[in-house]
Design a protein around this motif. Structure first.
Motif, PDB file in Angstrom:
ATOM      1  N   GLY A 137       0.793  -1.219   0.000  1.00  0.00           N
ATOM      2  CA  GLY A 137       0.000   0.000   0.000  1.00  0.00           C
ATOM      3  C   GLY A 137       0.827   1.272   0.000  1.00  0.00           C
ATOM      4  N   LEU A 138       2.155   1.160   0.030  1.00  0.00           N
ATOM      5  CA  LEU A 138       2.998   2.361  -0.021  1.00  0.00           C
ATOM      6  C   LEU A 138       2.889   3.052  -1.370  1.00  0.00           C
ATOM      7  CD1 LEU A 138       6.212   1.016   1.773  1.00  0.00           C
ATOM      8  CD2 LEU A 138       4.486   2.599   2.682  1.00  0.00           C
ATOM      9  N   VAL A 139       2.634   2.275  -2.402  1.00  0.00           N
ATOM     10  CA  VAL A 139       2.418   2.811  -3.748  1.00  0.00           C
ATOM     11  C   VAL A 139       1.133   2.204  -4.269  1.00  0.00           C
ATOM     12  CG1 VAL A 139       3.259   2.846  -6.116  1.00  0.00           C
ATOM     13  CG2 VAL A 139       4.861   3.195  -4.233  1.00  0.00           C
ATOM     14  N   ALA A 140       0.297   3.026  -4.848  1.00  0.00           N
ATOM     15  CA  ALA A 140      -0.978   2.541  -5.383  1.00  0.00           C
ATOM     16  C   ALA A 140      -1.069   2.890  -6.864  1.00  0.00           C
ATOM     17  CB  ALA A 140      -2.154   3.162  -4.631  1.00  0.00           C
ATOM     18  N   GLY A 141      -1.304   1.873  -7.679  1.00  0.00           N
ATOM     19  CA  GLY A 141      -1.435   2.114  -9.106  1.00  0.00           C
ATOM     20  C   GLY A 141      -0.171   1.746  -9.853  1.00  0.00           C
ATOM     21  N   ALA A 142      -0.279   1.749 -11.169  1.00  0.00           N
ATOM     22  CA  ALA A 142       0.828   1.373 -12.038  1.00  0.00           C
ATOM     23  C   ALA A 142       1.507   2.604 -12.605  1.00  0.00           C
ATOM     24  CB  ALA A 142       0.309   0.495 -13.181  1.00  0.00           C
ATOM     25  N   ALA A 143       2.756   2.425 -13.015  1.00  0.00           N
ATOM     26  CA  ALA A 143       3.457   3.500 -13.712  1.00  0.00           C
ATOM     27  C   ALA A 143       2.744   3.774 -15.032  1.00  0.00           C
ATOM     28  CB  ALA A 143       4.907   3.098 -13.966  1.00  0.00           C
ATOM     29  N   PRO A 144       2.817   4.990 -15.543  1.00  0.00           N
ATOM     30  CA  PRO A 144       2.116   5.322 -16.791  1.00  0.00           C
ATOM     31  C   PRO A 144       2.481   4.369 -17.918  1.00  0.00           C
ATOM     32  CG  PRO A 144       3.008   7.294 -15.767  1.00  0.00           C
ATOM     33  CD  PRO A 144       3.556   6.137 -14.995  1.00  0.00           C
ATOM     34  N   MET A 145       1.495   3.927 -18.680  1.00  0.00           N
ATOM     35  CA  MET A 145       1.751   3.003 -19.767  1.00  0.00           C
ATOM     36  C   MET A 145       2.651   3.608 -20.839  1.00  0.00           C
ATOM     37  SD  MET A 145       0.548   0.053 -19.220  1.00  0.00           S
ATOM     38  CE  MET A 145       0.634  -0.620 -20.889  1.00  0.00           C
TER      39      MET A 145
END
Length: 352
Positions: free
Chosen positions: A217-225
């Motif tokens: 949960g420290l980072v949420a989501g993916a790097a930009p495609m």
């Protein structure tokens, strides 16, 4: 720098052309085809090691951030398909050896190393310490990867029914500090594993680090495609640049042998993938991409391009890579010793 700039521009142009034409996995296949055309047109292209490292790190980040708790729930089926993958690797190698020995009268070392699916750098390193014909081994391996990248996306698109996919829908990371944390931690993990000589460390480290950050949960989501497009172009140019060591005549002569080897490997991979899909209750298109005898980097990038679960594909390609890296030296030595002994006995019988 001129060679690097030329390679990136040519690769980007090829990727853009394939994207405009609506070809599956356009940025990888298009950049590879453009780079190969440039090589045989006597255009010098290059790719420095640091840029390759950056591409591998970001590819690992993309794969890791695609992991979720739902992915781990589905992973209960993965050991079964990984077991079938191991059997498929053995079958692909054996069938390729038999084809090259019986059809083209290649010697055993050359046929063996030309047939091993994946781990190209290690395969060439081991082959160089034997009596294998390095030109044939290199061309056969490169030609198979060429056909996989060029044809496999279209094959999977044709085979996949509408809605037959398994992927995650993750929002993109919005905060600058989140992106910075993700990149720094992942890059550090990649270089740490590379320093420890771990197989595919520059991809495995970022993959594990980014997956840990995502699950914690420290980072949420993916790097930009959009980050994946430059990685596609870099990898496509890297594949194309391998053909700079061959003449156009050698390339043409190797197409038939390489295509035949590709068809044999793909047919066995399809059979193994179909069985794994049935046992694991997973889409056939997904298991086929995971079982395809290509490189870890190329197949993982293709998973993103084809909207297939990159965590599943990456895990299987990583299992193949690590398995080959760990067991290939001893296994190839055993096979060469056994078949060499059989060949010596056959020669004595003929002489008698």
């Amino acid at each position: 720098m001129r060679d690097t700039a030329a390679g990136l521009l040519i690769g980007a142009a090829g990727g853009l052309a394939f994207w405009l034409l609506g070809i599956p996995a356009p940025w990888l296949a298009g950049s590879m085809m453009a780079a190969i055309a440039a090589v045989f047109a006597q255009v010098r292209i290059g790719m420095p090691d640091w840029l390759r490292a950056v591409a591998f790190i970001f590819l690992g980040i993309q794969t890791g951030t695609a992991v979720s708790w739902d992915t781990l729930d589905r992973a209960i089926h993965w050991p079964v398909s990984i077991a079938f993958l191991c059997l498929t690797v053995v079958a692909v190698t054996w069938a390729g050896m038999a084809y090259y020995i019986r059809r083209h009268d290649w010697d055993v070392p050359t046929a063996l190393f030309a047939s091993l699916p994946g781990a190209l750098s290690l395969t060439l390193l081991l082959a160089s310490s034997t009596t294998a014909d390095m030109r044939r081994v290199t061309i056969a391996q490169c030609i198979r990867l060429f056909f996989l990248v060029a044809a496999l996306p279209t094959v999977i698109t044709w085979l996949r029914p509408p809605g037959d996919h398994l992927t995650m829908s993750l929002a993109q990371i919005g905060g600058v500090w989140d992106i910075l944390l993700l990149v720094v931690v992942s890059a550090a993990a990649g270089y740490a594993l590379e320093w420890l000589k771990a197989p595919a460390g520059l991809m495995l480290g970022p993959m594990l680090a980014s997956a840990g950050l995502e699950l914690s949960g420290l980072v949420a989501g993916a790097a930009p495609m959009s980050v994946l497009i430059p990685a596609n172009v870099v990898l496509g140019v890297m594949i194309g640049a391998r053909f700079s060591h061959f003449t156009l005549a050698e390339f043409r002569a190797a197409l038939v042998e390489g295509f035949s080897g590709f068809v044999i490997a793909l047919a066995i991979a399809m059979a193994g993938a179909a069985v794994a899909a049935w046992f694991s209750n997973l889409p056939f298109a997904l298991t086929l991409l995971a079982f395809s005898p290509g490189g870890l980097d190329a197949m993982t990038i293709m998973a993103f391009s084809l909207n297939l679960d990159p965590a599943y594909v990456g895990a299987h390609q990583m299992a193949r890579y690590i398995g080959l890296a760990l067991f290939m030296p001893a296994a190839t030595a055993y096979v060469l010793k056994r078949m060499g002994a059989c060949g010596s006995q056959a020669a004595k019988v003929e002489e008698g």
